[in-house]
Write a protein that holds these residues in place. Structure first.
Motif, PDB file in Angstrom:
ATOM      1  N   ASP A 128     -15.850 -15.348  12.112  1.00  0.00           N
ATOM      2  CA  ASP A 128     -16.950 -15.426  11.153  1.00  0.00           C
ATOM      3  C   ASP A 128     -16.933 -16.799  10.490  1.00  0.00           C
ATOM      4  N   PHE A 129     -18.079 -17.475  10.537  1.00  0.00           N
ATOM      5  CA  PHE A 129     -18.245 -18.769   9.861  1.00  0.00           C
ATOM      6  C   PHE A 129     -19.098 -18.528   8.624  1.00  0.00           C
ATOM      7  N   LEU A 130     -18.485 -18.559   7.446  1.00  0.00           N
ATOM      8  CA  LEU A 130     -19.198 -18.313   6.189  1.00  0.00           C
ATOM      9  C   LEU A 130     -19.603 -19.651   5.582  1.00  0.00           C
ATOM     10  N   LEU A 131     -20.908 -19.910   5.564  1.00  0.00           N
ATOM     11  CA  LEU A 131     -21.422 -21.111   4.923  1.00  0.00           C
ATOM     12  C   LEU A 131     -21.403 -20.889   3.419  1.00  0.00           C
ATOM     13  N   THR A 132     -20.697 -21.759   2.685  1.00  0.00           N
ATOM     14  CA  THR A 132     -20.544 -21.566   1.248  1.00  0.00           C
ATOM     15  C   THR A 132     -20.939 -22.819   0.474  1.00  0.00           C
ATOM     16  N   CYS A 133     -21.316 -22.599  -0.771  1.00  0.00           N
ATOM     17  CA  CYS A 133     -21.613 -23.687  -1.704  1.00  0.00           C
ATOM     18  C   CYS A 133     -21.162 -23.229  -3.081  1.00  0.00           C
ATOM     19  N   ARG A 134     -20.303 -23.996  -3.705  1.00  0.00           N
ATOM     20  CA  ARG A 134     -19.738 -23.620  -5.014  1.00  0.00           C
ATOM     21  C   ARG A 134     -19.134 -22.224  -4.973  1.00  0.00           C
ATOM     22  N   SER A 135     -18.401 -21.938  -3.895  1.00  0.00           N
ATOM     23  CA  SER A 135     -17.697 -20.662  -3.691  1.00  0.00           C
ATOM     24  C   SER A 135     -18.636 -19.488  -3.467  1.00  0.00           C
ATOM     25  N   GLN A 136     -19.926 -19.731  -3.320  1.00  0.00           N
ATOM     26  CA  GLN A 136     -20.885 -18.667  -3.076  1.00  0.00           C
ATOM     27  C   GLN A 136     -21.275 -18.663  -1.596  1.00  0.00           C
ATOM     28  N   THR A 137     -21.237 -17.500  -0.991  1.00  0.00           N
ATOM     29  CA  THR A 137     -21.591 -17.387   0.419  1.00  0.00           C
ATOM     30  C   THR A 137     -23.108 -17.427   0.587  1.00  0.00           C
ATOM     31  N   ILE A 138     -23.561 -18.379   1.399  1.00  0.00           N
ATOM     32  CA  ILE A 138     -24.997 -18.535   1.654  1.00  0.00           C
ATOM     33  C   ILE A 138     -25.419 -17.697   2.853  1.00  0.00           C
ATOM     34  N   THR A 190     -23.601 -15.913   6.810  1.00  0.00           N
ATOM     35  CA  THR A 190     -22.464 -15.742   7.705  1.00  0.00           C
ATOM     36  C   THR A 190     -22.936 -15.755   9.155  1.00  0.00           C
ATOM     37  N   PHE A 191     -22.237 -16.524   9.979  1.00  0.00           N
ATOM     38  CA  PHE A 191     -22.502 -16.599  11.417  1.00  0.00           C
ATOM     39  C   PHE A 191     -21.241 -16.165  12.158  1.00  0.00           C
ATOM     40  N   THR A 192     -21.425 -15.556  13.312  1.00  0.00           N
ATOM     41  CA  THR A 192     -20.275 -15.090  14.086  1.00  0.00           C
ATOM     42  C   THR A 192     -20.322 -15.677  15.493  1.00  0.00           C
ATOM     43  N   GLU A 193     -19.194 -16.226  15.921  1.00  0.00           N
ATOM     44  CA  GLU A 193     -19.067 -16.790  17.259  1.00  0.00           C
ATOM     45  C   GLU A 193     -17.803 -16.253  17.923  1.00  0.00           C
ATOM     46  N   ALA A 194     -17.880 -16.025  19.247  1.00  0.00           N
ATOM     47  CA  ALA A 194     -16.711 -15.593  20.014  1.00  0.00           C
ATOM     48  C   ALA A 194     -16.086 -16.803  20.709  1.00  0.00           C
ATOM     49  N   VAL A 195     -14.772 -16.846  20.728  1.00  0.00           N
ATOM     50  CA  VAL A 195     -14.056 -17.970  21.335  1.00  0.00           C
ATOM     51  C   VAL A 195     -14.241 -17.932  22.852  1.00  0.00           C
ATOM     52  N   PRO A 196     -14.801 -19.005  23.439  1.00  0.00           N
ATOM     53  CA  PRO A 196     -15.017 -19.022  24.894  1.00  0.00           C
ATOM     54  C   PRO A 196     -13.730 -19.368  25.657  1.00  0.00           C
ATOM     55  N   GLY A 197     -13.842 -19.398  26.997  1.00  0.00           N
ATOM     56  CA  GLY A 197     -12.678 -19.647  27.838  1.00  0.00           C
ATOM     57  C   GLY A 197     -12.050 -21.008  27.636  1.00  0.00           C
ATOM     58  N   ASN A 198     -12.879 -22.022  27.329  1.00  0.00           N
ATOM     59  CA  ASN A 198     -12.325 -23.366  27.141  1.00  0.00           C
ATOM     60  C   ASN A 198     -11.821 -23.615  25.724  1.00  0.00           C
ATOM     61  N   LYS A 199     -11.867 -22.584  24.880  1.00  0.00           N
ATOM     62  CA  LYS A 199     -11.398 -22.659  23.483  1.00  0.00           C
ATOM     63  C   LYS A 199     -12.145 -23.712  22.664  1.00  0.00           C
ATOM     64  N   ARG A 200     -13.386 -24.023  23.078  1.00  0.00           N
ATOM     65  CA  ARG A 200     -14.218 -24.984  22.354  1.00  0.00           C
ATOM     66  C   ARG A 200     -15.480 -24.275  21.880  1.00  0.00           C
ATOM     67  N   ILE A 201     -15.647 -24.164  20.570  1.00  0.00           N
ATOM     68  CA  ILE A 201     -16.843 -23.515  20.010  1.00  0.00           C
ATOM     69  C   ILE A 201     -17.904 -24.575  19.775  1.00  0.00           C
ATOM     70  N   ASP A 202     -19.055 -24.378  20.376  1.00  0.00           N
ATOM     71  CA  ASP A 202     -20.189 -25.305  20.255  1.00  0.00           C
ATOM     72  C   ASP A 202     -21.404 -24.462  19.891  1.00  0.00           C
ATOM     73  N   ALA A 203     -21.847 -24.538  18.644  1.00  0.00           N
ATOM     74  CA  ALA A 203     -22.910 -23.632  18.184  1.00  0.00           C
ATOM     75  C   ALA A 203     -23.876 -24.340  17.263  1.00  0.00           C
ATOM     76  N   ASP A 204     -25.106 -23.824  17.244  1.00  0.00           N
ATOM     77  CA  ASP A 204     -26.139 -24.289  16.331  1.00  0.00           C
ATOM     78  C   ASP A 204     -26.477 -23.150  15.366  1.00  0.00           C
ATOM     79  N   PHE A 205     -26.267 -23.370  14.091  1.00  0.00           N
ATOM     80  CA  PHE A 205     -26.573 -22.372  13.075  1.00  0.00           C
ATOM     81  C   PHE A 205     -27.841 -22.794  12.331  1.00  0.00           C
ATOM     82  N   VAL A 206     -28.855 -21.938  12.321  1.00  0.00           N
ATOM     83  CA  VAL A 206     -30.096 -22.230  11.606  1.00  0.00           C
ATOM     84  C   VAL A 206     -30.075 -21.531  10.254  1.00  0.00           C
ATOM     85  N   VAL A 207     -30.275 -22.295   9.197  1.00  0.00           N
ATOM     86  CA  VAL A 207     -30.308 -21.728   7.845  1.00  0.00           C
ATOM     87  C   VAL A 207     -31.677 -22.006   7.230  1.00  0.00           C
TER      88      VAL A 207
END
Length: 333
Positions: free
Chosen positions: A82-92, A94-111
């Motif tokens: 879980d990738f929690l986007l935060t600002c001043r300790s407040q969660t804006i 949450t995005f979730t990504e699964a670890v791929p085979g190459n152990k490199r996470i490459d993602a685009d999060f739209v807010v």
């Protein structure tokens, strides 16, 4: 002497327990930050960001794409992070990504509805055992050194990868917009507070004739028409607007300023009904119920619970607001 001898062992044990608890808490915090997880006790993070880029999403105003690249070498294949986007300790968001085979996470999060500002954002990453597949759960449970059970859900704060959202021009425009919003409201509150004082003094001195009849006697009906409609109803509108703003994404980074503005509004409200009640007493009348125990108007003030707020209290709140807004040569945090 006997009492002293009895006391010393007890004090020693209490001190030892206190030190042990502090060490345990400290170690838990360090492990949560990735320190000491390595095979030989070296630092080892679950998630290491290599790149974070911000671009306008092109899907309307205040929509952005956050492009992230991160290494997740220590994590089993398929681990849900879980990738929690935060600002001043407040969660804006949450995005979730699964670890791929190459152990490199490459993602685009739209807010969406994220307003540019001077405050920095960051990600907090969380690995929750309950959210994992049975296969991933088994892999995690096989490695208690890397995944101490007491640390579940395993959390990392990425302070070293903080970032701002919006261009410099957008941030400057947003700062100006917020400052103007707060200034306009506390200016109106100050004028309202001054107007009430002036009207009460005028009635008591016999100079505010619009609230007096032809014989110079106080006309309660005229006072209530002005005070209830122009003062009480306006203050209720202020309070409703501030409550609504607390859940508005535009004010995410300004909730502390909103809290001070709410305190200022309630202080002015308390002062208002107190002055109205005093006016009734000066005219040998019993104060109306709404001036003593208001129905919809909120007058709870944390800084002055036992007395009516003074002007000095209002000035202190105003100073706090201006400091947080960076007005007056001092920018708060």
């Amino acid at each position: 002497m006997k009492m002293e001898r009895l006391y010393r062992p007890v004090a020693s044990r209490l001190a030892a327990l206190l030190v042990l608890s502090m060490v345990t808490m400290t170690c838990g915090l360090l492990e949560a930050q990735g320190e000491g997880r390595g095979p030989n006790g070296e630092d080892l993070r679950f998630i290491n960001f290599t790149s974070i880029k911000i671009e306008a999403a092109g899907k309307g105003k205040n929509s952005y794409t956050i492009e992230i690249k991160a290494k997740a070498n220590p994590l089993p294949l398929g681990t849900k992070v879980d990738f929690l986007l935060t600002c001043r300790s407040q969660t804006i968001k949450t995005f979730t990504e699964a670890v791929p085979g190459n152990k490199r996470i490459d993602a685009d999060f739209v807010v969406k509805n994220v307003h540019p500002g001077p405050d920095k954002y960051m990600f907090r990453t969380v690995i929750n055992l309950k959210k994992q597949t049975s296969a991933v759960r088994k892999e995690i449970e096989k490695n208690p050194k890397l995944f101490p059970p007491a640390g579940n859900p395993w959390t990392e704060f990425h302070f070293e990868n903080q970032f701002k959202i919006g261009s410099p021009e957008e941030i400057a425009a947003s700062v100006a917009e917020m400052r103007n919003w707060f200034i306009s409201r506390y200016t109106e509150l100050a004028k309202l507070d001054g107007k009430i004082s002036a009207e009460v003094k005028g009635i008591e001195a016999g100079t505010s004739t619009e609230y007096l009849d032809s014989s110079g006697a106080f006309e309660e009906k005229k006072w209530r028409m002005w005070f209830d409609k122009k003062v009480v109803d306006r203050l209720i509108e202020f309070q409703a607007e501030i409550k609504k703003s607390f859940v508005d994404p535009k004010f995410t980074a300004h909730r502390l300023v909103l809290a001070h503005l709410s305190e200022l509004t309630n202080s002015v409200a308390w002062r208002a009904i107190d002055k109205s009640a005093d006016l009734y007493r000066s005219q040998k009348l019993k104060p109306v119920t709404t001036d003593v125990k208001p129905d919809k108007l909120e007058i709870q003030v944390r800084s002055s619970r036992r007395r009516v707020p003074r002007k000095s209290d209002l000035r202190r709140l105003l100073d706090k607001i201006n400091s947080l807004l960076g007005i007056g040569g001092q920018e708060g945090s």
